[in-house]
Design a protein around this motif. Structure first.
Motif, PDB file in Angstrom:
ATOM      1  N   ASP A 118       0.857  -1.173   0.000  1.00 16.10           N
ATOM      2  CA  ASP A 118       0.000   0.000   0.000  1.00 16.10           C
ATOM      3  C   ASP A 118       0.899   1.230   0.000  1.00 16.10           C
ATOM      4  O   ASP A 118       1.870   1.272   0.739  1.00 16.10           O
ATOM      5  CB  ASP A 118      -0.898  -0.002   1.235  1.00 16.10           C
ATOM      6  N   ARG A 119       0.584   2.206  -0.821  1.00 15.22           N
ATOM      7  CA  ARG A 119       1.442   3.386  -0.917  1.00 15.22           C
ATOM      8  C   ARG A 119       1.391   4.236   0.342  1.00 15.22           C
ATOM      9  O   ARG A 119       2.356   4.920   0.671  1.00 15.22           O
ATOM     10  CB  ARG A 119       1.044   4.221  -2.131  1.00 15.22           C
ATOM     11  N   ASP A 120       0.269   4.242   1.035  1.00 15.20           N
ATOM     12  CA  ASP A 120       0.083   5.194   2.132  1.00 15.20           C
ATOM     13  C   ASP A 120       0.056   4.566   3.517  1.00 15.20           C
ATOM     14  O   ASP A 120       0.395   5.215   4.491  1.00 15.20           O
ATOM     15  CB  ASP A 120      -1.238   5.952   1.931  1.00 15.20           C
ATOM     16  N   ASP A 121      -0.382   3.306   3.602  1.00 11.71           N
ATOM     17  CA  ASP A 121      -0.697   2.729   4.906  1.00 11.71           C
ATOM     18  C   ASP A 121       0.401   1.763   5.323  1.00 11.71           C
ATOM     19  O   ASP A 121       0.511   0.654   4.807  1.00 11.71           O
ATOM     20  CB  ASP A 121      -2.047   2.012   4.801  1.00 11.71           C
ATOM     21  N   VAL A 122       1.200   2.173   6.283  1.00 12.42           N
ATOM     22  CA  VAL A 122       2.388   1.393   6.648  1.00 12.42           C
ATOM     23  C   VAL A 122       2.029  -0.018   7.123  1.00 12.42           C
ATOM     24  O   VAL A 122       2.744  -0.976   6.822  1.00 12.42           O
ATOM     25  CB  VAL A 122       3.239   2.155   7.693  1.00 12.42           C
ATOM     26  N   ASP A 125       1.582  -2.430   4.295  1.00 15.36           N
ATOM     27  CA  ASP A 125       2.685  -2.343   3.328  1.00 15.36           C
ATOM     28  C   ASP A 125       3.882  -3.152   3.824  1.00 15.36           C
ATOM     29  O   ASP A 125       5.027  -2.738   3.681  1.00 15.36           O
ATOM     30  CB  ASP A 125       3.053  -0.856   3.143  1.00 15.36           C
TER      31      ASP A 125
ATOM     32  N   ARG B  39       9.136   5.184   6.701  1.00 20.86           N
ATOM     33  CA  ARG B  39       8.123   5.984   7.408  1.00 20.86           C
ATOM     34  C   ARG B  39       7.546   5.125   8.528  1.00 20.86           C
ATOM     35  O   ARG B  39       7.597   3.913   8.481  1.00 20.86           O
ATOM     36  CB  ARG B  39       7.011   6.452   6.472  1.00 20.86           C
ATOM     37  N   GLY B 130       5.031  -0.823  -1.533  1.00 23.56           N
ATOM     38  CA  GLY B 130       4.195   0.380  -1.671  1.00 23.56           C
ATOM     39  C   GLY B 130       5.042   1.640  -1.835  1.00 23.56           C
ATOM     40  O   GLY B 130       4.749   2.493  -2.681  1.00 23.56           O
ATOM     41  N   GLN B 134       5.528   4.328  -5.013  1.00 30.45           N
ATOM     42  CA  GLN B 134       5.463   5.779  -4.843  1.00 30.45           C
ATOM     43  C   GLN B 134       6.716   6.453  -5.430  1.00 30.45           C
ATOM     44  O   GLN B 134       6.612   7.456  -6.150  1.00 30.45           O
ATOM     45  CB  GLN B 134       5.339   6.086  -3.355  1.00 30.45           C
TER      46      GLN B 134
END
Lengths: 391, 391
Positions: A118-122, A125, B39, B130, B134
């Motif tokens: 997932d690009r946003d949700d760690v 991901d 992150r 992910g 990005q």
């Protein structure tokens, strides 16, 4: 180890609940199976493994969940622990995961396979790019899709056991803070206040909810707020003690902020507290099942700026679970760094923080509460702070 | 925080040494720059960040190392900590990492960019799929390559400060084991032996080198060996106490195995100990700068099988550093699950275990030693166990 299907140190109760929920989620989704892959998990944890497996693995390991069954493919050395867990069909290998993994997917008729990226949700991901390349080679004919929605549901919606643990962590956090302020004196520094909490946590075998050195974050009086370490400041008359704190017990976290004033609060400080409280209350009114993350954030965020305060630079609320920042739907603005996270709908069973703050000459007026989403609205995880406490 | 360029809790000494080494490694490699991205690192650690940054970040964060400079692009909230570290050019952002990251790469003329992905080496595979997607979108014109070789060099070759810490961890591990066996009685169970070590570790503020519940791994007498928890077994007369143990102090790990016999060892047990010892010695003779991982493994592995023992099911040796299994070059067989790891050459400054074992009716005869590679050969990190110790 016992023969009773329990693995010491492994959270078999929660894993049983979560794997059952995962099978339902796969049945409701558009993939044939959900495949989580990790290795050397003490170096590089797979965020879904604690829900599916509950112990560290060294060799490449795959957990496959289908609507009617689940399997784990793992190195022979780890197989006894997986068998004792008693949740999955266990396939042990010696030299390579590829062939037994293909067999499991074939038996499940799994053509469309959801993977953890997932690009946003760690927390959704956990698949490394190197392992993705390896899966692409091992499974050339399978269609890959993101497991984000599935993970958001599984991780966000707490089972009864999970919620009981979050609530217990939050309750103990409040109790620790009361113990710490009871021993506070005008000479107590930020560092001493933090050390006191760390000593109690060590005695009780509690982890911090985020990095130990920064948890609690303690601010006394008027100083820069941020990811700052406790220092030698003390609280002057009329100034604030602000604490951002959470613990992790039985694998689940808490995250709250509390405020105390030394002596009498000025009118200005009372106004700031009231304005931040109003933002929390407005966000709280907008929160409930079906609410969209960024809409809740916008409602709360507007409150202090309409009263002349600078804009709050963070999301209004995040989920809490195994981690203090537990991923999934975010009560945040549609800023690029948050990606899709604020665009999802809130679900019953999720647990959120609601958080906002303003800097003042008396110190940082930051508040953070925890709520659970119910079928019809919300309930407080622990009672909120509705008034300034006095030191 | 102080203004002296030191960040409390952050390992500025080691980071300064490692970033300097990283710049040299980039200059010697075929990429223009090395880009590490992570992150929410308390949920999902980037294994290179402890060498480059040393503190947890919440928002997407990029560390870029070029031959002549380095930069960190991170959320505004984390910027003060990065500035106090004093190692990198610091670029803070509010809403998106994309534009400042492109600017940094443009200033470095970085067209060919090495990223942290590797199919086999977990410590070189910190980029999630992910985040890879990005980066592919944010940097459409750059050529991406794997940073594996660079990371293998940086992580494997220990600086003076790093090696001193590994040695200190190994020395304290031996000392802890001696303390534990000094209090052993015939009634002591595996669990009590492990608890004793855990209590000493807690008192001293030491972490375990791998998962706490499995570190130490304690085997008393003849029982199944594996990733098993300490149980209620005791050591009978003539049987073995086998311990696989490591600690982590100041961020660096140890990993050794030691053996004790209760009373008199039988001739069979003496033979088994000698045969395992011979394998360690043969592997040790083959090890040194320029040796290829699988050749060292093959030399050691052949020794016990030629004496009639079953084949050892694991790699002969792995590197030790921040983690007990520290990735990079492996002294292992060319089995598919090890991928490319056994095909690299050993370098001066790397630290390896040498490990082998056989199951016997008196217990598991497992030995594990630690050596540092020098310019001309090897040196022991702590003195090896050349004889069975007596309980």
């Amino acid at each position: 180890m016992s023969d009773a299907g329990e693995v010491e140190g492994v959270d078999a109760a929660v894993i049983g609940e979560k794997v059952a929920a995962a099978r339902e989620a796969v049945a409701a989704g558009d993939a044939d199976a959900w495949l989580s892959v990790g290795r050397e998990t003490d170096v590089s944890p797979e965020p879904c493994f604690p829900y599916l497996l509950g112990f560290d693995v060294v060799w490449p390991t795959a957990v496959v969940v289908a609507p009617d069954s689940s399997a784990v493919v793992l190195g022979r050395h780890d197989a006894p622990t997986a068998r004792d867990l008693g949740v999955h069909d266990v396939r042990a290998y010696d030299e390579s995961i590829a062939e037994p993994l293909r067999e499991v997917l074939d038996e499940m008729n799994a053509e469309r396979v959801a993977l953890n990226y997932d690009r946003d949700d760690v927390v959704a991901d956990g698949l490394s790019h190197g392992l993705f390349l390896q899966l692409r080679e091992y499974l050339p004919d399978r269609e890959f899709t993101s497991a984000s929605d599935l993970i958001r549901r599984l991780r966000g919606v707490k089972s009864d056991t999970e919620y009981e643990r979050v609530r217990a962590a939050a309750t103990e956090t409040e109790e620790l803070l009361q113990t710490a302020t009871a021993t506070w004196t005008p000479e107590t520094t930020e560092r001493e206040f933090a050390d006191f909490l760390h000593e109690r946590m060590t005695e009780r075998g509690l982890d911090s909810a985020w990095a130990w050195d920064y948890c609690p974050t303690v601010h006394m009086g008027d100083r820069e707020v941020g990811h700052t370490l406790p220092a030698d400041h003390t609280v002057d008359e009329g100034e604030l003690l602000h604490v951002d704190f959470g613990i992790r017990r039985d694998g689940y976290a808490s995250d709250i902020q509390r405020l105390w004033v030394r002596g009498e609060a000025s009118d200005g400080l009372r106004t700031a507290f009231r304005d931040v409280r109003a933002a929390i209350d407005t966000g709280h009114d907008a929160l409930g099942p079906g609410a969209v993350g960024h809409e809740v954030d916008a409602a709360a965020r507007e409150e202090p700026t309409s009263r002349g305060w600078p804009a709050f630079e963070h999301a209004f609320g995040h989920q809490v679970g195994r981690a203090a920042h537990d991923g999934g739907t975010l009560l945040g603005p549609e800023w690029e760094r948050y990606g899709e996270a604020p665009r999802h709908e809130v679900r019953p069973g999720e647990v959120y923080t609601m958080e906002l703050g303003v800097a003042t000459e008396w110190g940082y007026v930051g508040q953070e509460e925890m709520v659970r989403i119910t079928e019809t609205g919300t309930e407080w995880v622990v009672p909120p702070q509705t008034e300034l406490r006095t030191l």
